[in-house]
Design a protein around this motif. Sequence first.
Motif, PDB file in Angstrom:
ATOM      1  N   MET A 126       0.736  -1.142   0.024  1.00  0.00           N
ATOM      2  CA  MET A 126      -0.049   0.017   0.063  1.00  0.00           C
ATOM      3  C   MET A 126       0.802   1.161   0.336  1.00  0.00           C
ATOM      4  SD  MET A 126      -2.624   1.559   2.778  1.00  0.00           S
ATOM      5  CE  MET A 126      -1.404   1.704   4.078  1.00  0.00           C
ATOM      6  N   LYS A 127       0.699   2.136  -1.027  1.00  0.00           N
ATOM      7  CA  LYS A 127       1.311   3.308  -1.056  1.00  0.00           C
ATOM      8  C   LYS A 127       0.626   4.620  -0.826  1.00  0.00           C
ATOM      9  CE  LYS A 127       5.327   2.369  -3.619  1.00  0.00           C
ATOM     10  NZ  LYS A 127       6.375   2.185  -2.862  1.00  0.00           N
ATOM     11  N   LYS A 128      -0.508   4.351  -0.279  1.00  0.00           N
ATOM     12  CA  LYS A 128      -1.447   5.485   0.142  1.00  0.00           C
ATOM     13  C   LYS A 128      -1.902   5.803   1.595  1.00  0.00           C
ATOM     14  CE  LYS A 128      -4.022   5.886  -4.049  1.00  0.00           C
ATOM     15  NZ  LYS A 128      -4.799   7.094  -4.647  1.00  0.00           N
ATOM     16  N   ASN A 163      -0.460  -1.460  11.719  1.00  0.00           N
ATOM     17  CA  ASN A 163       1.061  -0.708  12.139  1.00  0.00           C
ATOM     18  C   ASN A 163       1.536   0.438  11.138  1.00  0.00           C
ATOM     19  OD1 ASN A 163       3.415  -1.103  13.342  1.00  0.00           O
ATOM     20  ND2 ASN A 163       4.192  -2.219  11.821  1.00  0.00           N
ATOM     21  N   LEU A 164       0.630   1.335  11.024  1.00  0.00           N
ATOM     22  CA  LEU A 164       0.885   2.685  10.710  1.00  0.00           C
ATOM     23  C   LEU A 164       1.039   3.842  11.597  1.00  0.00           C
ATOM     24  CD1 LEU A 164      -1.122   2.868   6.864  1.00  0.00           C
ATOM     25  CD2 LEU A 164       1.165   2.023   7.442  1.00  0.00           C
ATOM     26  N   GLU A 165       1.847   4.711  11.121  1.00  0.00           N
ATOM     27  CA  GLU A 165       1.863   6.061  12.138  1.00  0.00           C
ATOM     28  C   GLU A 165       0.717   6.677  11.986  1.00  0.00           C
ATOM     29  OE1 GLU A 165       5.408   9.431  13.034  1.00  0.00           O
ATOM     30  OE2 GLU A 165       5.356   8.158  11.506  1.00  0.00           O
ATOM     31  N   LYS A 223       4.350  12.841   4.006  1.00  0.00           N
ATOM     32  CA  LYS A 223       4.620  11.606   4.507  1.00  0.00           C
ATOM     33  C   LYS A 223       3.721  10.629   3.836  1.00  0.00           C
ATOM     34  CE  LYS A 223       5.277  13.689   9.239  1.00  0.00           C
ATOM     35  NZ  LYS A 223       6.891  13.629   8.813  1.00  0.00           N
ATOM     36  N   GLU A 224       4.016   9.374   3.805  1.00  0.00           N
ATOM     37  CA  GLU A 224       3.349   8.419   3.000  1.00  0.00           C
ATOM     38  C   GLU A 224       3.179   7.143   4.095  1.00  0.00           C
ATOM     39  OE1 GLU A 224       5.442   6.789  -0.532  1.00  0.00           O
ATOM     40  OE2 GLU A 224       5.283   8.632  -1.469  1.00  0.00           O
ATOM     41  N   ASN A 225       2.019   6.456   3.845  1.00  0.00           N
ATOM     42  CA  ASN A 225       1.753   5.280   4.870  1.00  0.00           C
ATOM     43  C   ASN A 225       1.481   5.543   6.067  1.00  0.00           C
ATOM     44  OD1 ASN A 225       1.869   3.363   2.469  1.00  0.00           O
ATOM     45  ND2 ASN A 225       4.408   3.603   2.641  1.00  0.00           N
ATOM     46  N   ILE A 226       0.578   6.459   6.121  1.00  0.00           N
ATOM     47  CA  ILE A 226       0.110   7.126   7.574  1.00  0.00           C
ATOM     48  C   ILE A 226      -1.378   7.010   7.504  1.00  0.00           C
ATOM     49  CG2 ILE A 226       2.168   8.370   8.278  1.00  0.00           C
ATOM     50  CD1 ILE A 226       0.823  10.974   7.047  1.00  0.00           C
ATOM     51  N   VAL A 227      -1.895   7.138   8.824  1.00  0.00           N
ATOM     52  CA  VAL A 227      -3.272   7.384   8.919  1.00  0.00           C
ATOM     53  C   VAL A 227      -3.320   8.762   9.327  1.00  0.00           C
ATOM     54  CG1 VAL A 227      -5.354   6.654  10.440  1.00  0.00           C
ATOM     55  CG2 VAL A 227      -3.472   4.898   9.617  1.00  0.00           C
ATOM     56  N   GLU A 248      -3.938  13.433  -2.969  1.00  0.00           N
ATOM     57  CA  GLU A 248      -2.635  13.228  -3.887  1.00  0.00           C
ATOM     58  C   GLU A 248      -2.040  11.936  -3.423  1.00  0.00           C
ATOM     59  OE1 GLU A 248       1.492  15.308  -4.883  1.00  0.00           O
ATOM     60  OE2 GLU A 248      -0.443  16.636  -4.939  1.00  0.00           O
ATOM     61  N   LYS A 249      -1.962  11.531  -2.061  1.00  0.00           N
ATOM     62  CA  LYS A 249      -1.314  10.378  -1.743  1.00  0.00           C
ATOM     63  C   LYS A 249      -2.139   9.538  -0.904  1.00  0.00           C
ATOM     64  CE  LYS A 249       3.317  12.149  -1.299  1.00  0.00           C
ATOM     65  NZ  LYS A 249       4.198  12.506  -0.355  1.00  0.00           N
TER      66      LYS A 249
END
Length: 164
Positions: A1-3, A27-29, A70-74, A93-94
């Motif tokens: 996952m890149k979003k 397990n995402l920031e 940043k990427e891969n965050i909530v 965008e991301k």
Amino acid sequence: MKKNIVLIGMPGCGKTSIGKILSEKINLEFYDVDKYIEEMTDELISSLFKKGEEYFRDAESSAIKEICKKENIVISTGGGVIKREENIKELKEKGKIFFINRPLENIINDIDTDSRPLLKDKKSNLINLYNERYELYKKYSDVIINNNLDLHSVIDNIISNINR
């Protein structure tokens, strides 16, 4: 996952609670935009609103731009993030945007309006905000998640929609 996973919705719909649990589960920031704004400005949200809603919205837009690097965050946004299209553009965008749609009567029954600048002392303000924002939440979301069950069911529903 890149979003990124972006949560939008009314004040009191559960964005922050859901975001914290969701981020731990996958397990995402986790980033709460309002907390980020307070750290960035060294001021409370209520103090920023005393300088005017536009002043606060400018700080919010700056915070969104920073967080979206940043990427891969909530990301749990403030309820009014949808008031500026530039915020939605940055977030999309991301990110994949999830509208946490909680029944208004549930929000009214358990939100503390005194701690929310735009709702201060009046639950009727909540109804006005809902009427003003509901269609924007629907318009800007990629997925609508109904929050009328327990939080873990809501989170499981988000997880099942992340990679669709």
